[in-house]
Design an enzyme around this catalytic site. Structure first.
Site, PDB file in Angstrom:
ATOM      1  CE1 TYR A 150      44.219  29.034 -26.114  1.00 53.38           C
ATOM      2  CE2 TYR A 150      41.924  29.689 -26.044  1.00 53.38           C
ATOM      3  CZ  TYR A 150      42.959  28.905 -25.594  1.00 53.38           C
ATOM      4  OH  TYR A 150      42.725  27.967 -24.628  1.00 53.38           O
ATOM      5  CG  ASP A 272      54.580  26.022 -13.238  1.00 55.31           C
ATOM      6  OD1 ASP A 272      54.709  27.246 -13.364  1.00 55.31           O
ATOM      7  OD2 ASP A 272      55.558  25.256 -13.215  1.00 55.31           O
ATOM      8  CG  ASP A 296      40.667  28.598 -22.075  1.00 56.91           C
ATOM      9  OD1 ASP A 296      39.627  28.571 -21.397  1.00 56.91           O
ATOM     10  OD2 ASP A 296      40.760  28.045 -23.193  1.00 56.91           O
TER      11      ASP A 296
END
Ligand code: NAD
Length: 408
Positions: A150, A272, A296
């Site tokens: 980001y 995950d 996020d």
């Protein structure tokens, strides 16, 4: 009341009884949810403290209102006020399209170095949820807000910059990258990762939470995400040795899975697997500390589990600076219709009162929200999923919340 400035001393906010708190109204549905939330905040403070404490609100401009009145989307005066008064609350801001203007939210985070995005996720009884036991999830996500993919360092496929970078990576460093690739850079530092994990551990200690889980993808990205995990454990051992214990050590001491000894357990999970864990074993997690991108995704997934983004609060924290915000956008199609759900910004206010140390006011607001939702007087977004609910406007919902705020 003229109000007094909040100070920052010895890494703590020093809060007067009449703090000046700047607010950014926000675009689109901003004015509707500001009106509703201000009513709730002021009533909660007045009923809880009977006039001995009061918020002195001060409007500062950003977004469309700032553009109209000053010609700028994010005036310098606004940034100065945020720095000076230290704690503020904002509504959603339009991201101007085109003209090379970046998201105002991202700009605010970067310019003020608000490096931790904090999102508590817990269920309020009565809120419709897609899972069978939404109450089992009660986590606070600390997402690093500045670094990672980001940081905005990326080059378009076919651009001279991308080609030059590719040439360097291939020729000098022996990387294998297809020609004409777009290239993004993922910078992650020990400084940036550690200060985020420090905030997460401090929060766990202050609020009596039993674990901090570092969520990373270090099995694949060893030197960035893997380092985030290592730096997290390192920081815990360096700065919080007496108050934390690693999960490995905890298991050694408790082979039968007994309870901890009161120290905060530092764990890590691959990102995950973490998405499965929040669904399958939510009760095992309290605080999640994550790099930017993982956080996020995980924040929104967790929010969906307890009833969706309309109710998710958020804060962007730096050192001695805090900006609380609704996590949804400006929903322009509902602007000025007195229709949308103000709960996200109201719950962000709860976080703000907790940061001020005004726990009683925070508790009173939560009681009011629970009361309104329990009475099934809710805005359209919840009403359509709650059989038998009464659909009310934004302002009528705020009135219902106020009706359920206890009087001392
Ligand atoms: P959005 O969150 O504004 O709206 C998406 C949909 O979610 C809405 O149409 C509505 O159906 C629903 N919704 C959102 N807030 C709601 C509420 N409080 N109550 C009930 N329903 C609600 O997302 P978007 O349409 O992608 O973005 C619109 C604008 O907002 C864009 O300019 C975007 O950049 C900006 N934005 C700002 C922020 C922020 O300021 N933090 C965050 C996200 C998007």
């Amino acid at each position: 009341m003229p109000g007094t400035r909040i100070q920052w001393q010895d890494e703590k906010f020093v809060v007067p009884d009449d703090p000046i708190i700047p607010f950014i109204e926000g675009d689109g549905i901003g004015p509707d949810i500001r009106r509703a939330s201000k009513l709730v905040f002021d009533e909660a403070v007045s009923r809880t403290y009977g006039g001995s404490r009061q918020i002195v609100w001060r409007e500062i401009l950003a977004g469309e209102k700032a553009k109209d009145q000053t010609g700028e989307w994010l005036p310098q005066e606004t940034l100065d006020a945020l720095r000076e008064f230290r704690i503020a609350i904002k509504g959603p801001l339009t991201t101007p399209v085109g003209g090379g203007i970046r998201s105002l939210n991202v700009s605010l985070r970067q310019l003020l170095d608000l490096y931790a995005c904090v999102r508590p996720v817990r269920w309020l009884r009565g809120v419709p949820s897609p899972v069978t036991d939404p109450a089992a999830l009660d986590v606070v996500i600390f997402r690093e807000n500045i670094e990672d993919v980001y940081a905005g360092i990326e080059y378009e496929a076919g651009s001279a910059e991308a080609d030059r970078l590719r040439d360097f990576l291939v020729d000098d460093l022996g990387a294998s990258i297809r020609e004409q690739s777009a290239i993004g850079v993922k910078p992650m530092s020990a400084f940036g990762s550690k200060r985020l994990v420090r905030k997460a551990i401090r929060y766990a200690l202050a609020r009596g939470r039993d674990s901090v889980t570092l969520v990373h993808k270090g099995n694949i990205m060893k030197f960035t995400e893997g380092a985030f995990r290592d730096w997290g454990y390192e920081l815990a051992a360096e700065e919080f040795a007496a108050d934390t214990i690693s999960e490995a050590e905890h298991w050694k001491a408790n082979p039968d899975g007994g309870p901890g000894d009161g120290r905060v357990i530092i764990k890590d999970r691959i990102a995950d697997a973490m998405f499965q864990q929040v669904l399958l074993r939510p009760g095992e997690y309290a605080i999640l500390a994550t790099p930017n991108l993982n956080g996020d995704y995980l924040s929104d997934a967790c929010a969906a589990q307890v009833g969706g983004l309309g109710l998710a609060p958020g804060a962007n924290l730096g050192d001695g600076l805090a900006l609380f915000e609704a996590t949804h956008g400006t929903a322009p199609k509902y602007a000025n219709q007195d229709k949308v759900n103000p709960s996200s910004v109201i719950l962000s206010g709860v976080m703000m009162f907790e940061e001020l140390g005004w726990e009683e006011a925070a508790g009173a607001i939560v009681a009011g929200l629970k009361g309104a939702i329990g009475a099934r007087r809710v805005t359209y977004d919840l009403a359509r999923q709650m059989p038998g609910a009464t659909k009310v406007s934004t302002s009528a919902f705020a009135d219902a919340v106020v009706d359920h705020i206890p009087t001392k």
